[in-house]
Design a protein around this motif. Structure first.
Motif, PDB file in Angstrom:
ATOM      1  N   UNK A  47      20.730   1.220 -10.781  1.00  0.00           N
ATOM      2  CA  UNK A  47      20.337   1.724  -9.465  1.00  0.00           C
ATOM      3  C   UNK A  47      19.709   0.600  -8.660  1.00  0.00           C
ATOM      4  N   UNK A  48      19.909   0.629  -7.352  1.00  0.00           N
ATOM      5  CA  UNK A  48      19.359  -0.373  -6.438  1.00  0.00           C
ATOM      6  C   UNK A  48      18.529   0.337  -5.378  1.00  0.00           C
ATOM      7  N   UNK A  49      17.274  -0.082  -5.212  1.00  0.00           N
ATOM      8  CA  UNK A  49      16.352   0.576  -4.296  1.00  0.00           C
ATOM      9  C   UNK A  49      15.746  -0.431  -3.322  1.00  0.00           C
ATOM     10  N   UNK A  50      15.500   0.010  -2.092  1.00  0.00           N
ATOM     11  CA  UNK A  50      14.884  -0.838  -1.079  1.00  0.00           C
ATOM     12  C   UNK A  50      13.477  -0.332  -0.786  1.00  0.00           C
ATOM     13  N   UNK A  51      12.479  -1.123  -1.200  1.00  0.00           N
ATOM     14  CA  UNK A  51      11.069  -0.746  -1.048  1.00  0.00           C
ATOM     15  C   UNK A  51      10.409  -1.675  -0.040  1.00  0.00           C
ATOM     16  N   UNK A  52       9.710  -1.146   0.979  1.00  0.00           N
ATOM     17  CA  UNK A  52       8.999  -2.028   1.917  1.00  0.00           C
ATOM     18  C   UNK A  52       8.070  -2.984   1.180  1.00  0.00           C
ATOM     19  N   UNK A  53       8.135  -4.266   1.521  1.00  0.00           N
ATOM     20  CA  UNK A  53       7.331  -5.280   0.841  1.00  0.00           C
ATOM     21  C   UNK A  53       5.827  -4.974   0.881  1.00  0.00           C
ATOM     22  N   UNK A  54       5.264  -4.509   2.015  1.00  0.00           N
ATOM     23  CA  UNK A  54       3.819  -4.202   2.024  1.00  0.00           C
ATOM     24  C   UNK A  54       3.447  -3.124   1.009  1.00  0.00           C
ATOM     25  N   UNK A  55       4.341  -2.158   0.777  1.00  0.00           N
ATOM     26  CA  UNK A  55       4.047  -1.094  -0.186  1.00  0.00           C
ATOM     27  C   UNK A  55       3.978  -1.652  -1.599  1.00  0.00           C
ATOM     28  N   UNK A  56       4.914  -2.530  -1.943  1.00  0.00           N
ATOM     29  CA  UNK A  56       4.897  -3.134  -3.279  1.00  0.00           C
ATOM     30  C   UNK A  56       3.686  -4.041  -3.444  1.00  0.00           C
ATOM     31  N   UNK A  57       3.314  -4.735  -2.385  1.00  0.00           N
ATOM     32  CA  UNK A  57       2.146  -5.621  -2.439  1.00  0.00           C
ATOM     33  C   UNK A  57       0.868  -4.824  -2.650  1.00  0.00           C
ATOM     34  N   UNK A  58       0.745  -3.666  -1.994  1.00  0.00           N
ATOM     35  CA  UNK A  58      -0.446  -2.823  -2.174  1.00  0.00           C
ATOM     36  C   UNK A  58      -0.537  -2.318  -3.603  1.00  0.00           C
ATOM     37  N   UNK A  59       0.606  -1.903  -4.168  1.00  0.00           N
ATOM     38  CA  UNK A  59       0.596  -1.440  -5.553  1.00  0.00           C
ATOM     39  C   UNK A  59       0.164  -2.561  -6.480  1.00  0.00           C
ATOM     40  N   UNK A  60       0.633  -3.775  -6.227  1.00  0.00           N
ATOM     41  CA  UNK A  60       0.290  -4.918  -7.077  1.00  0.00           C
ATOM     42  C   UNK A  60      -1.213  -5.173  -7.087  1.00  0.00           C
ATOM     43  N   UNK A  61      -1.891  -4.870  -5.984  1.00  0.00           N
ATOM     44  CA  UNK A  61      -3.335  -5.085  -5.918  1.00  0.00           C
ATOM     45  C   UNK A  61      -4.114  -4.017  -6.684  1.00  0.00           C
ATOM     46  N   UNK A  62      -3.449  -2.911  -6.994  1.00  0.00           N
ATOM     47  CA  UNK A  62      -4.119  -1.788  -7.648  1.00  0.00           C
ATOM     48  C   UNK A  62      -3.931  -1.768  -9.161  1.00  0.00           C
ATOM     49  N   UNK A  63      -3.192  -2.736  -9.683  1.00  0.00           N
ATOM     50  CA  UNK A  63      -2.914  -2.710 -11.116  1.00  0.00           C
ATOM     51  C   UNK A  63      -2.875  -4.127 -11.675  1.00  0.00           C
ATOM     52  N   UNK A  64      -2.638  -4.221 -12.980  1.00  0.00           N
ATOM     53  CA  UNK A  64      -2.508  -5.515 -13.640  1.00  0.00           C
ATOM     54  C   UNK A  64      -1.127  -5.603 -14.269  1.00  0.00           C
ATOM     55  N   UNK A  65      -0.764  -6.787 -14.738  1.00  0.00           N
ATOM     56  CA  UNK A  65       0.548  -6.958 -15.357  1.00  0.00           C
ATOM     57  C   UNK A  65       0.692  -6.130 -16.631  1.00  0.00           C
ATOM     58  N   UNK A  66      -0.413  -5.790 -17.276  1.00  0.00           N
ATOM     59  CA  UNK A  66      -0.352  -5.015 -18.515  1.00  0.00           C
ATOM     60  C   UNK A  66      -0.150  -3.525 -18.257  1.00  0.00           C
ATOM     61  N   UNK A  67      -0.440  -3.065 -17.044  1.00  0.00           N
ATOM     62  CA  UNK A  67      -0.292  -1.639 -16.742  1.00  0.00           C
ATOM     63  C   UNK A  67       1.165  -1.223 -16.834  1.00  0.00           C
ATOM     64  N   UNK A  68       1.409  -0.136 -17.523  1.00  0.00           N
ATOM     65  CA  UNK A  68       2.761   0.377 -17.712  1.00  0.00           C
ATOM     66  C   UNK A  68       2.929   1.680 -16.936  1.00  0.00           C
ATOM     67  N   UNK A  69       3.955   1.725 -16.089  1.00  0.00           N
ATOM     68  CA  UNK A  69       4.215   2.892 -15.260  1.00  0.00           C
ATOM     69  C   UNK A  69       5.484   3.602 -15.707  1.00  0.00           C
ATOM     70  N   UNK A  70       5.519   4.902 -15.441  1.00  0.00           N
ATOM     71  CA  UNK A  70       6.763   5.655 -15.492  1.00  0.00           C
ATOM     72  C   UNK A  70       7.255   5.705 -14.049  1.00  0.00           C
TER      73      UNK A  70
END
Length: 291
Positions: free
Chosen positions: A103-126
């Motif tokens: 699957x290919x998805x288009x996510x606004x860059x600011x939204x992905x950047x905000x998520x990155x600030x709320x978690x760490x590389x070790x955090x695992x999401x579903x």
């Protein structure tokens, strides 16, 4: 400070000393409900901050088309991949290799950047989709970002057609330092990148003078030779997102390539700076004959 809220009234009363404020608020019941994907339709994803750091910087600015301000998240059989292109550069980065799919998805860059600030590389999401949004879930946390629709650039096709004339190996820290020194006379302008065997030199000219900043590199393929011009701001943003060492190449049409272990960067060249172009023009003028 005192905070008071009367049920049924869309206002919050704040007071502190002689100051009083009324702040409009929404009732909890009127807040939009978050749509949650079915658990069986989700995949596990980790390493969001690292992937975002290597890609979101290349998204276009506010005045560009919405698709140019997106990150293309691609779930493939080899894992998650992220792609960003803004018309003058393309960035691809590897994500979680266990996050496979088709699957290919288009996510606004600011939204992905905000998520990155709320978690760490070790955090695992579903991670799953609800049609118009992508949802990241973990214990006591839910993050939803809208998805855009449209045809995105064929990054694999474009980068696959690039053929480097030569490639050198160098450290990212050394590249950043040399570029910072050269561009201190004209930050954000054009920078000249010249090669002569094992020597790479950044040169920049501005109102405050001209600076050349050399560094040693290790040739890996071809003969490093020639002069190339790039937008220094974009190049610096890329270098700030990369660690360790990179393979730096010069391809057809003066394109710049940077290849790291988990990221690939392609930037188109630009015309020589004004001073250099003027110099070349003056050299072409025929000498005046003596009277």
């Amino acid at each position: 400070m005192t905070l008071e809220h009367t049920p049924g009234r869309p206002q919050l009363y704040l007071s502190s000393g002689d100051a009083e404020y009324l702040v409009p608020v929404w009732e909890r019941a009127s807040y939009p409900r978050l749509e949650i994907p079915f658990p069986e339709d989700t995949v596990k994803v980790s390493g969001i901050p690292g992937m975002a750091r290597r890609t979101v910087f290349a998204a276009a600015g506010d005045n560009s088309e919405p698709l140019m301000k997106c990150v293309n998240l691609k779930f493939t059989r080899d894992g998650l991949r992220a792609v960003v292109g803004n018309g003058s550069c393309i960035v691809t980065a590897k994500g979680d290799e266990t996050s496979t799919g088709d699957i290919s998805l288009l996510v606004p860059a600011p939204s992905l950047e905000k998520l990155a600030r709320l978690c760490s590389n070790k955090d695992e999401f579903q991670v799953g989709t609800t049609g118009k949004a992508i949802v990241f879930l973990k214990e006591n946390f839910a993050y939803s970002a809208r998805l855009l629709e449209g045809d995105y650039i064929d990054a694999e096709g474009l980068t696959g057609s690039v053929r480097n004339q030569f490639v050198v190996l160098t450290g990212v820290a050394e590249l950043k330092k040399a570029l910072e020194i050269a561009t201190c006379v004209e930050a954000g302008g054009k920078v000249c990148q010249s090669f002569d065997g094992q020597r790479l030199t950044f040169r920049c000219q501005g109102e405050n003078g001209t600076i050349s900043s050399p560094l040693d590199v290790i040739p890996l393929m071809g003969t490093p030779q020639g002069e190339f011009w790039y937008l220094s701001g974009q190049l610096m943003s890329c270098l700030r997102s990369l660690p360790g060492t990179v393979k730096l190449g010069a391809a057809q049409g003066g394109m710049l390539t940077l290849e790291a272990e988990d990221a690939y960067y392609l930037q188109t060249g630009v015309r020589p700076g004004f001073a250099a172009a003027k110099e070349k023009k003056e050299k072409k003028k025929p000498a005046k004959k003596a009277a």
